[in-house]
Every structure is written in structure tokens, then in C-alpha cells.
Design an enzyme around this catalytic site. Structure first.
Site, PDB file in Angstrom:
ATOM      1  N   ASP A 120       0.884  -1.067   0.065  1.00 43.99           N
ATOM      2  CA  ASP A 120       0.487  -0.109   0.076  1.00 43.99           C
ATOM      3  C   ASP A 120       0.809   1.478   0.015  1.00 43.99           C
ATOM      4  O   ASP A 120       2.375   0.972   0.365  1.00 43.99           O
ATOM      5  CB  ASP A 120      -0.780   0.634   0.837  1.00 43.99           C
ATOM      6  CG  ASP A 120      -1.850   1.170   1.452  1.00 43.99           C
ATOM      7  OD1 ASP A 120      -2.461   1.495   0.913  1.00 43.99           O
ATOM      8  OD2 ASP A 120      -1.505   2.105   2.092  1.00 43.99           O
ATOM      9  N   ASP A 171      -1.181  -0.639   6.188  1.00 43.05           N
ATOM     10  CA  ASP A 171      -0.732  -0.032   7.544  1.00 43.05           C
ATOM     11  C   ASP A 171      -2.577   0.251   7.812  1.00 43.05           C
ATOM     12  O   ASP A 171      -2.598   0.660   9.024  1.00 43.05           O
ATOM     13  CB  ASP A 171      -0.622   1.158   7.848  1.00 43.05           C
ATOM     14  CG  ASP A 171      -1.038   2.425   7.098  1.00 43.05           C
ATOM     15  OD1 ASP A 171      -1.848   1.749   5.344  1.00 43.05           O
ATOM     16  OD2 ASP A 171      -0.697   3.374   7.314  1.00 43.05           O
ATOM     17  N   ASP A 226      -7.559  -1.684   4.243  1.00 45.36           N
ATOM     18  CA  ASP A 226      -6.083  -2.887   3.367  1.00 45.36           C
ATOM     19  C   ASP A 226      -6.243  -3.934   4.346  1.00 45.36           C
ATOM     20  O   ASP A 226      -6.003  -5.076   3.799  1.00 45.36           O
ATOM     21  CB  ASP A 226      -4.749  -3.013   3.950  1.00 45.36           C
ATOM     22  CG  ASP A 226      -3.968  -1.282   3.451  1.00 45.36           C
ATOM     23  OD1 ASP A 226      -4.589  -0.843   1.955  1.00 45.36           O
ATOM     24  OD2 ASP A 226      -3.080  -0.151   4.158  1.00 45.36           O
TER      25      ASP A 226
END
Length: 511
Positions: A203, A402, A406
Site C-alpha cells: 500500500d 497499515d 487494507d
């Protein structure tokens, strides 16, 4: 226990002691240098220098100031501060980490399950073999004493002690070594898949970048910038997105009076639509604006593209059927991100950056980091589809993220790694968590995983080698029970010594 068992509570000008599991949320407590924090808290006044290595694995002292959160188990090195309890007892970060470690220790990987199945077959097989040798020798008119001695020697030499400890010992050592480095392994079974990893997906925001967004500029075509900020901030008050919080924060720093929100709708990964006293406000990505059928002026498009080319993040806002402008947010690539990407690519792992940010912003960051591929304007479900497409091709995929957005991708990947995430999040969706923000720990985790399973395979080989080599010698009468017992002991010592190499694994040994 790493946390203090008692808390010094400050109440009505007096200090009273409470057991840490009896502390309530909101209680004020004091901790002096040389003492550990009994519960999770927040600094109300003063400053304190803390050693948070029990949580993060980092021994560098950290200075905490009013408003900063602190974790149970942290050691106060210096300073005086007053704390307010945020989470206590089983809710504290340390308690949850301990629970997760206990869960990990109780989880068996593929090698352990194989060893368990083998031992269920091996024990009766050894008994049967020993009995067959005894019967055969007696039937061959061998002395009864010699027949019993050989059968007993076979039993001793095939005792599966080394086999029983070969895999769990390596697993426990790997979990302990990772924990010492600030890496919490929740699912050891998933980490064996790191041995043949094909794709690593990162990400962008908060993982490869620092995640410290700052509202740098407000660009408008036909509206006052301050009025646009006030209007959008009013709409964003109910949003929990980090960019929304920055918008609201900027408005409040300017002492703007925000409007009441009459209705609010969040579009996951895209933005928000809200109704305030001034009318409907839409704020979010370019994709949301296009999906909603809003008009972009060419001038606004060109200016936004220029900022995105520079790596900035853009949040558009609109009302009355047209896009009125955008906010420009600045984030910075982590200093060691290019090194991480380079290391992973050197191991033959394809590195992707997948983000909900615009294509241009994601592309700029991917070029700076040196990633193989990138994909921008992706919602959480899009990230899951990308992972599933790779898996359909027979590839093993790791995902590092994080945030809550996600979570689905982390759960769907073969190895889900959270960076700087809380224990509640990793419990639900990931296999491992880096408890600090050091990206170097991701390749370290993968290398430690590969090394530990290499040790496990060696342990299994040593266990079988002693048995396969010793059984014919015992049956032939070359070994006696004393030598067989020594050989059995030597096999266990060999496994223990080999496993101890995991404890000596360091980042310096990485390629």
C-alpha cells in the site's frame, strides 16, 4: 510480566495504589523514572523519555509530550508526566500482544503436522519392528539374552525424541527472534510460504510513505479558498479518513465556524457526500467526481495533473453540479523505501505499489521507489481482485499495509503484513505485524522465515538420519543399549544446537 503490576493513581490530591487490572479508563496515574507503565495511557501534562522496546523492539529512547499515547510495559527513563488511562487490563497493547504470541505458539505449521502424523505411525511401527526382531532371533535359535538385547537396542535407537522437538523448537525460536526485532508473528503456518514468494504488494500511504500528510494548498476556480475550506470541513466532520481529519484540523486552526451536517454518506476508497446547511458537498477522488457525473474544467484538470506529477495527493470538492477546486496534500517517501524495493527485487520478487490515490501520484511514487508495477485509484475490493488474479496464476503474494482499508487484501494474501498497526487489526486480518515503522523489518521478516524453515528441514533430516542409520546397526547387534541411548541423546543435542542458530539471526546476515 513486563508491565508494572500496580498503578500509582492520583485522585483528589492523593496517591493511592491499585492493581493494574483494576485501573479504569480515565483514571489519572503517575509513573516515575525507573518504573514501567502499568496500562496504556495518554500524557496529560509534562514530558517523559520512554524505552518502548518491550512493544516495538526498538531500544532508542522516545520523548513523549502532552497528547501522545503510551503503551503498557514501556520503561520511563527520564522526566515527569501525568498520564490518563486509555486501556487497562486485558485491553492494553501489551496484554493483547502476549495473547497473540500465545496463539502463535499454539499454531502448528505444515512440518509439525507432518511430524505428528509420522510419530503416530512411527511409534507402533517401532514396537512392531522390535517385536519382529525378537521373534526372528528366537526362532533362529539365537541366545535369548542376545535377542532381547538387540530388540531393546532397536527400541532405544528409534526413540523419536529428536523428531518430536525438531519442528516446534524451530517455530518457538523464530517467533522469539522476530519478537526481539519488533515483529509479531501471528500465524507461523503462513510464513513458510515466504520461502517461494513471487509478488510483494505495498500500500502507498503510511506504508511506503511516512503518512504525515499536510494540507499544503487550496486551489479554487470561482470560490474563496477559506470559504471552500470551511464548507468542505463542515462536510468532513463525520468522516474518519485521515485526509478528512487534516481538512477539519486546518479549518479549526483558522477558528472557522463549521456548519451542522444534516446527512452524511461515505463511499469507501472514494470520498464522501454530505448535506450541510449550505447545501450538498462532495469531496474525494477524481473517480468519485466522474462517477457522480460532475464537470471538470480543463484548467482545473491541468493544475491537478501538475501537482500529481510532483507526487502530491489531490482531494477534489464539488457542489452545485460542478467541481469547484481541490486540496493539495504533501506526503514523503520513506528514506529507506528504495532500498527495501531493491532488496526484494534482487531476490526475484516482483514489487507492486497499489493505492487508492490517483494514477499519476502513484506512478510518480513507484518511479521514485523503483517498483516494478503500480496501480492507482484502487478501492479495497480492487486490491483483493489484484491479489486473486496473481493467485489464479499460481503465484504467492504478500501484502503490506497499515490501515483498515487494507484489511480485506491483507486477509486474502498468502502473507499479510501490517506496519505499525494495533493488535486488534492484526488479530483480524494479518499474519505478522511490524510494531514500529521500520520498513527494513519486512525483508528481515521474510528472510527470517526462510531461514527458520531451512533449519526445520535440517532438524528433520538429522532426526531421520540417526534413526535410519542406527536401526540396521542395532538389529545386527553392532550397537548396545548404552551406545544407542548416547546416539539418541546426540540427535536431540544436534537438533537443539542447530535450532539455536535462529536466535543468532541478525539483519546483518541478510543479502
Amino acid at each position: 510480566h513486563a508491565a508494572s503490576g500496580k498503578a500509582r493513581i492520583s485522585k483528589d490530591g492523593r496517591e493511592i495504589w491499585k492493581a493494574s487490572d483494576k485501573v479504569s479508563r480515565g483514571d489519572l496515574f503517575l509513573v516515575f523514572p525507573g518504573e514501567r507503565l502499568p496500562v496504556d495511557g495518554r500524557i496529560l501534562s509534562g514530558e517523559a523519555v520512554l524505552d518502548e522496546s518491550v512493544i516495538t523492539g526498538e531500544s532508542r529512547p522516545v520523548t513523549k509530550r502532552p497528547g501522545d499515547d503510551v503503551s503498557a510495559g514501556s520503561l520511563v527513563l527520564n522526566g515527569e508526566a501525568k498520564f490518563q488511562a486509555v486501556r487497562a487490563g486485558g485491553e492494553s497493547s501489551l496484554s493483547q500482544l502476549i495473547t497473540l504470541i500465545q496463539e502463535a505458539l499454539s499454531t502448528k505449521n505444515r512440518f509439525e503436522l507432518f511430524a505428528d502424523r509420522l510419530m503416530r505411525v512411527l511409534v507402533p511401527a517401532v514396537l512392531a519392528l522390535s517385536a519382529c526382531i525378537l521373534i526372528f532371533l528366537l526362532a533362529s535359535s539365537a541366545p535369548a539374552g542376545e535377542a532381547v538385547l538387540r530388540a531393546l537396542t532397536v527400541l532405544v535407537i528409534t526413540c523419536p525424541c529428536a523428531l518430536g522437538i525438531a519442528t516446534p523448537l524451530a517455530r518457538v525460536a523464530a517467533i522469539a527472534r522476530a519478537r526481539a526485532s519488533g515483529i509479531l508473528i501471528r500465524n507461523p503456518a503462513a510464513l513458510e510460504r515466504a520461502d517461494r514468494l513471487d509478488v510483494m504488494i505495498f500500500d502507498k500511504t503510511g506504508t511506503l510513505t511516512e503518512g504525515s500528510y499536510i494540507l499544503r494548498e487550496t486551489v479554487t476556480l470561482d470560490a474563496n479558498a477559506d470559504e471552500a475550506l470551511r464548507r468542505v470541513a463542515s462536510a468532513e466532520v463525520k468522516s474518519d479518513h485521515f485526509l478528512a481529519r487534516e481538512i477539519v484540523k486546518a479549518a479549526r486552526l483558522r477558528s472557522m465556524e463549521l456548519e451542522e451536517v444534516l446527512s452524511f454518506e461515505a463511499w469507501e476508497g472514494l470520498g464522501i457526500i454530505a448535506l450541510t446547511l449550505s447545501g450538498e458537498v462532495i469531496a474525494g477522488s477524481r473517480r468519485l467526481m466522474l462517477d457522480y457525473g460532475l464537470e471538470f474544467s480543463d484548467v482545473l484538470q491541468d493544475r491537478a495533473h501538475a501537482f500529481e506529477t510532483d507526487g502530491s495527493t489531490i482531494v477534489f470538492f464539488a457542489w452545485n453540479g460542478a467541481v469547484r477546486g481541490f486540496f493539495v496534500f504533501g506526503d514523503r517517501l520513506r528514506d529507506n523505501a528504495p532500498e527495501i524495493v531493491s532488496r526484494l527485487r534482487a531476490e526475484g520478487i516482483s514489487v507492486w505499489i497499489v493505492s487508492g490515490d490517483s494514477e499519476q501520484t502513484t506512478r510518480t511514487l513507484a518511479l521514485k521507489a523503483g517498483a516494478d508495477k503500480f496501480a492507482g485509484q484502487k478501492r479495497p475490493q480492487d486490491k483483493v481482485r489484484i491479489i486473486e488474479d496473481f493467485q489464479a496464476q499460481g503465484k504467492r503474494v504478500a501484502m503490506a499495509g497499515d490501515g483498515i482499508n487494507d484489511a480485506a487484501a491483507l486477509a486474502r494474501s498468502d502473507i499479510g503484513i501490517t506496519l505499525g498497526a494495533g493488535a486488534n487489526l492484526i488479530r483480524e486480518c494479518s499474519d505478522a505485524a511490524v510494531l514500529g515503522d521500520d520498513l527494513l523489518k519486512i525483508p528481515e521478516l521474510l528472510e527470517l522465515s526462510r531461514f527458520s524453515f531451512k533449519i526445520t528441514r535440517q532438524n528433520l533430516f538429522f532426526s531421520f538420519f540417526y534413526n535410519l542409520f542406527g536401526i540396521p546397526l542395532a538389529a545386527a547387534g553392532i550397537l548396545n543399549p548404552l551406545i544407542a541411548a548416547f546416539a539418541m541423546f546426540a540427535s536431540s543435542v544436534t537438533v537443539i544446537y542447530n535450532t539455536s542458530r535462529i536466535s543468532g539471526f541478525t539483519r546483518d546476515r541478510m543479502p
